[in-house]
Scaffold this motif. Structure first.
Motif, short mmCIF file in Angstrom:
data_model
loop_
_atom_site.label_atom_id
_atom_site.label_comp_id
_atom_site.label_asym_id
_atom_site.label_seq_id
_atom_site.Cartn_x
_atom_site.Cartn_y
_atom_site.Cartn_z
N PRO A 175 0.83 -1.21 0.00
CA PRO A 175 0.00 0.00 0.00
C PRO A 175 0.86 1.26 0.00
CG PRO A 175 0.04 -0.96 2.19
CD PRO A 175 0.74 -1.94 1.28
N HIS A 176 0.47 2.24 -0.82
CA HIS A 176 1.28 3.44 -0.97
C HIS A 176 1.27 4.31 0.29
CE1 HIS A 176 2.23 2.48 -5.03
NE2 HIS A 176 0.99 2.57 -5.47
N SER A 177 0.34 4.07 1.20
CA SER A 177 0.36 4.78 2.48
C SER A 177 1.67 4.51 3.21
CB SER A 177 -0.83 4.36 3.34
OG SER A 177 -0.88 2.95 3.49
N THR A 178 2.31 3.37 2.95
CA THR A 178 3.60 3.07 3.57
C THR A 178 4.65 4.11 3.22
OG1 THR A 178 3.08 0.71 3.48
CG2 THR A 178 5.38 1.28 3.80
N GLN A 179 4.55 4.69 2.02
CA GLN A 179 5.53 5.70 1.61
C GLN A 179 5.45 6.97 2.47
OE1 GLN A 179 7.81 4.79 -0.26
NE2 GLN A 179 6.97 3.09 -1.46
N LEU A 180 4.28 7.22 3.04
CA LEU A 180 4.14 8.41 3.88
C LEU A 180 4.93 8.26 5.18
CD1 LEU A 180 0.35 9.23 3.37
CD2 LEU A 180 2.33 9.88 1.98
N ILE A 181 5.18 7.03 5.59
CA ILE A 181 6.04 6.80 6.76
C ILE A 181 7.46 7.25 6.42
CG2 ILE A 181 6.93 5.06 8.36
CD1 ILE A 181 4.45 3.34 7.62
N GLY A 182 7.93 6.86 5.24
CA GLY A 182 9.26 7.28 4.81
C GLY A 182 9.37 8.78 4.69
N LEU A 183 8.31 9.41 4.21
CA LEU A 183 8.30 10.87 4.06
C LEU A 183 8.50 11.55 5.41
CD1 LEU A 183 7.83 13.11 1.91
CD2 LEU A 183 5.41 12.99 2.48
N LYS A 184 7.82 11.05 6.43
CA LYS A 184 7.95 11.65 7.77
C LYS A 184 9.32 11.37 8.39
CE LYS A 184 3.05 11.95 8.89
NZ LYS A 184 1.96 11.60 9.82
N LEU A 185 9.83 10.17 8.17
CA LEU A 185 11.15 9.84 8.69
C LEU A 185 12.23 10.70 8.04
CD1 LEU A 185 10.93 5.93 8.82
CD2 LEU A 185 10.88 7.51 10.76
N LYS A 186 12.07 10.98 6.76
CA LYS A 186 13.04 11.82 6.04
C LYS A 186 13.05 13.23 6.62
CE LYS A 186 16.00 12.81 2.81
NZ LYS A 186 17.36 12.24 2.85
N LYS A 187 11.89 13.73 7.00
CA LYS A 187 11.81 15.07 7.57
C LYS A 187 12.43 15.13 8.96
CE LYS A 187 7.61 16.50 5.09
NZ LYS A 187 6.18 16.85 5.24
N GLN A 188 12.31 14.03 9.72
CA GLN A 188 12.75 14.04 11.12
C GLN A 188 14.21 13.67 11.30
OE1 GLN A 188 9.98 12.17 13.72
NE2 GLN A 188 11.37 12.13 15.48
N PHE A 189 14.74 12.81 10.41
CA PHE A 189 16.10 12.31 10.58
C PHE A 189 16.94 12.59 9.34
CE2 PHE A 189 13.47 9.55 13.26
CZ PHE A 189 14.15 9.61 14.47
N ASN A 190 18.23 12.57 9.54
CA ASN A 190 19.16 12.68 8.42
C ASN A 190 19.44 11.29 7.87
OD1 ASN A 190 21.01 13.72 6.55
ND2 ASN A 190 22.71 13.56 8.01
N ILE A 191 18.41 10.70 7.27
CA ILE A 191 18.52 9.34 6.75
C ILE A 191 18.54 9.35 5.23
CG2 ILE A 191 17.39 8.20 8.70
CD1 ILE A 191 14.86 8.09 6.82
#
Length: 426
Positions: free
Chosen positions: A146-162
């Motif tokens: 499910p593409h909703s999973t990509q929104l998790i990555g989006l938030k992690l990218k904003k919060q961490f230098n990953i």
């Protein structure tokens, strides 16, 4: 070993093609110096279209697997509808569209964006943050649908230098059944905004075909294509080390997976109805997977024997491929179908059985069929070509030969490309 966090909704005991992509990558990544840290949904809360307990045996001891609870609206749908299965593939597994289905599709398309499994995100995000901090992870992979999973990555990218790699196995707002959800203009705008943010903010995009790469590249004015890598699905050679395969008295054409009433098989049925008498008496059409009653009846109307096996676990599915004489693949006749490259095709390829494919004769699937010489792809309106191919391959039986170009689609070789992406700092 270096650690990579892989966030995937589908993980054993989930069944189906979607789970196998990262299950197989995780199997071979440790050989290349990477330890997979898997974050998935707790099976007790999940709404899987299929379950396959056999796949759990393929989770390696090097894998660190973490699961979380989820709020699953599809499970609520099952309860209300009284159905045993959750909808999937644009409700392709539901043969009749009643009032409940119409209302559900509208709600799905306008109030559950980007999809109903978004209820997992808050739990997964919380756990992902914990794992990144505790394990010192600096590379994250999100895979969808499910593409909703990509929104998790989006938030992690904003919060961490990953470093964030977004693996999109299917198109998002261009998936062939997207219009069935009756989106309002506002809902389309919101969903496209989610999609654009993901493809623009991810450090690397991975897709399964060149045409899907093109679709995403056209979504933004940024140079999306430059950071997009095509890594198709594939086959695991270990899955085909099966002995004592039963023999069948008939010549068998096999179709695996789901086939819906929307698939254009009119001319195929014309061809099957005209199979010569010698072959007709020996021929069996076997479906391994979900087949609506109306589609079953259309194939029976050809006068040929038809067998419905239903859904089986992955090893059994491979066995049915190896027991076949010809394998059937149908690509939906929809917009942007040149990029549809189903996971099951690569297992067809590995079986070394001739493949009769129906779909766009110019596209990613057609290119691989041509380069591997594993069969033929026919236009939807070419019954004569289909009939000749069936007779050529089954009367008498001719087995496709394995070519050197087949090996590039093994899961082990494809995992090397994943490892290269993980190592690169682009």
């Amino acid at each position: 070993m270096k650690k990579v966090l892989i966030i995937t909704y589908y993980w054993p005991p989930s069944g189906g093609a979607g789970v196998q992509r990262w299950l197989k990558f995780a199997k071979y990544l440790p050989e290349l110096g990477w330890q997979p840290v898997i974050l998935s949904v707790d099976p007790k809360y999940a709404s899987y279209p299929q379950r396959d307990e056999s796949l759990s045996a393929e989770v390696g001891t090097e894998c660190l697997v973490y699961t979380t609870k989820s709020f699953e609206l599809y499970n609520l749908y099952k309860l209300i509808s009284g159905k045993k299965e959750v909808p999937y593939g644009g409700f392709a597994n539901e043969s009749k569209e009643g009032l409940l289905q119409k209302v559900s599709k509208f709600l799905r398309g306008n109030f559950l964006l980007p999809d109903p499994r978004k209820g997992w995100n808050k739990y997964a995000l919380r756990k992902a943050i914990e794992l990144i901090q505790e394990l010192g992870i600096d590379t994250v992979v999100t895979t969808s649908p499910p593409h909703s999973t990509q929104l998790i990555g989006l938030k992690l990218k904003k919060q961490f230098n990953i470093r964030w790699i977004a693996d999109l196995r299917d198109p998002w707002t261009d998936i062939y059944y997207y219009n069935q959800f009756h989106h309002t203009a506002l809902a389309r705008l919101i969903d496209r905004s989610y999609e654009r943010n993901v493809i623009e903010k991810a450090d690397v995009l991975v897709t399964v075909s060149e045409d899907v790469k093109r679709i995403f590249a056209e979504k933004s004015e940024l140079q999306i294509a430059a950071k997009t890598v095509v890594i198709p699905n594939g086959f695991d050679e270990d899955d085909f080390r099966i002995t004592n395969i039963p023999t069948d008295p008939k010549k068998i054409i096999t179709y695996t997976g789901t086939i819906s009433e929307a698939y254009d098989v009119d001319k195929l049925l014309d061809a099957l109805a005209r199979v010569n008498e010698n072959l007709r008496s020996q021929l069996l059409i076997r479906f391994v997977g979900k087949v609506p009653p109306s589609v079953e009846q259309r194939f029976r109307d050809t006068g040929l024997d038809v067998e419905l096996v239903g859904y089986v676990d992955h090893p059994k599915s491979i066995e049915y491929l190896l027991r076949s004489d010809l394998l059937l693949l149908v690509i939906p006749k929809v917009k942007n179908n040149r990029g549809i490259l189903t996971g099951k095709f690569f297992e067809y390829l590995a079986s070394q059985k001739p493949v009769l494919a129906i779909g766009p004769v110019v596209g990613d699937l057609a290119k691989i069929i041509h380069e591997t010489n594993c069969g033929r792809i026919f236009d939807y309106n070419d019954p004569e070509g289909m009939l000749r191919f069936i007779h050529d391959k089954l009367d008498p039986v001719q087995v496709s030969s394995k070519t050197e170009k087949t090996g590039q689609y093994s899961r082990k070789e494809l995992t090397r490309k994943i490892a290269e992406l993980l190592e690169a700092k682009i």
